[in-house]
Motif scaffolding. Structure first.
Motif, PDB file in Angstrom:
ATOM      1  N   SER A 141       0.935  -0.978  -0.084  1.00  0.00           N
ATOM      2  CA  SER A 141      -0.306  -0.301   0.067  1.00  0.00           C
ATOM      3  C   SER A 141       0.551   1.474   0.214  1.00  0.00           C
ATOM      4  N   GLN A 142       1.909   1.376   0.469  1.00  0.00           N
ATOM      5  CA  GLN A 142       3.095   2.310   0.273  1.00  0.00           C
ATOM      6  C   GLN A 142       3.722   2.594  -0.794  1.00  0.00           C
TER       7      GLN A 142
ATOM      8  N   LYS B 225       1.897   1.336  -3.798  1.00  0.00           N
ATOM      9  CA  LYS B 225       1.405   2.014  -4.347  1.00  0.00           C
ATOM     10  C   LYS B 225       0.592   3.687  -4.017  1.00  0.00           C
ATOM     11  N   ASN B 226       0.820   3.921  -3.345  1.00  0.00           N
ATOM     12  CA  ASN B 226       0.444   5.115  -2.895  1.00  0.00           C
ATOM     13  C   ASN B 226       2.324   6.419  -3.050  1.00  0.00           C
ATOM     14  N   GLY B 227       2.763   5.938  -3.558  1.00  0.00           N
ATOM     15  CA  GLY B 227       4.011   6.358  -4.064  1.00  0.00           C
ATOM     16  C   GLY B 227       4.566   6.564  -2.506  1.00  0.00           C
TER      17      GLY B 227
ATOM     18  N   HIS C 275       3.963   7.833  -0.129  1.00  0.00           N
ATOM     19  CA  HIS C 275       3.918   9.194   1.052  1.00  0.00           C
ATOM     20  C   HIS C 275       2.571   8.150   1.635  1.00  0.00           C
TER      21      HIS C 275
END
Length: 192
Positions: free
Chosen positions: A185-186, A188-190, A192
């Motif tokens: 998830s980190q 995937k969110n770039g 941030h």
């Protein structure tokens, strides 16, 4: 010289000469005559030579001592008579004497109480299984019809260390999957 000869199949012909005043018979190695059979108690009986007679004295065995199928606690064994210890059958043979007919053994004498100060006898967990263990006994956990069904003779033992291993392994797998999902998830969110 008198001797005890085993008649039971699998041990047929095995013999022990009675050349001392006291011979102990039992399943464990410290007996004078060891018979390694589960139906024989660890210290089953003793054979005493007294005035030309062979005296058998049961030592509080689990499955009993029998002369010609009569249970005894102490009795004279004559040449040709059969002695049964648990499931093991023996015969007394003596040189120069004709085999005795199958006369019934003397009535059982009452067991002598332990003398004060003598060490208590250990319990012997010998159990007679005349036909062995069948597949049905194993599948039913040792419970047979007509017997005490509360017995857990063949119940599966719980292994606590294995149980704890699987609990911690499950927790570890959940934590690892959680960390992988968090990392994905980190990413995937770039980051941030």
């Amino acid at each position: 010289m008198a001797k005890l000869v085993i008649l039971t199949q699998g041990m047929t012909g095995r013999a022990h000469e009675l050349n001392v005043d006291r011979t102990t018979i039992g399943r464990v190695e410290d007996n004078t005559f060891q018979i390694a059979d589960p139906s024989v108690s660890s210290h089953h009986c003793e054979v005493l030579l007294r005035s030309g007679e062979v005296l058998i004295r049961d030592l509080n065995s689990t499955n009993g001592s029998f002369i010609n199928e009569a249970q005894i606690t102490e009795s004279v064994l004559k040449p040709g008579q059969k002695l049964r210890l648990g499931q093991i059958e023996l015969k007394l043979e003596a040189e120069g004497s004709a085999p005795a007919t199958a006369a019934p053994a003397a009535p059982a004498a009452p067991a002598a109480p332990p003398t004060p100060g003598s060490p208590p006898r250990k319990a012997d967990a010998t159990m007679v299984m005349p036909r062995g263990v069948s597949l049905t006994d194993l599948e039913t956990g040792g419970r047979r019809t007509g017997l005490d069904t509360t017995s857990n003779a063949f119940s599966k033992k719980r292994n606590k260390s294995a149980m704890y291993f699987w609990i911690f392994a499950g927790i570890g797998i959940v934590v690892i999957i959680g960390l992988i999902l968090f990392a994905l998830s980190q990413v995937k969110n770039g980051g941030h």
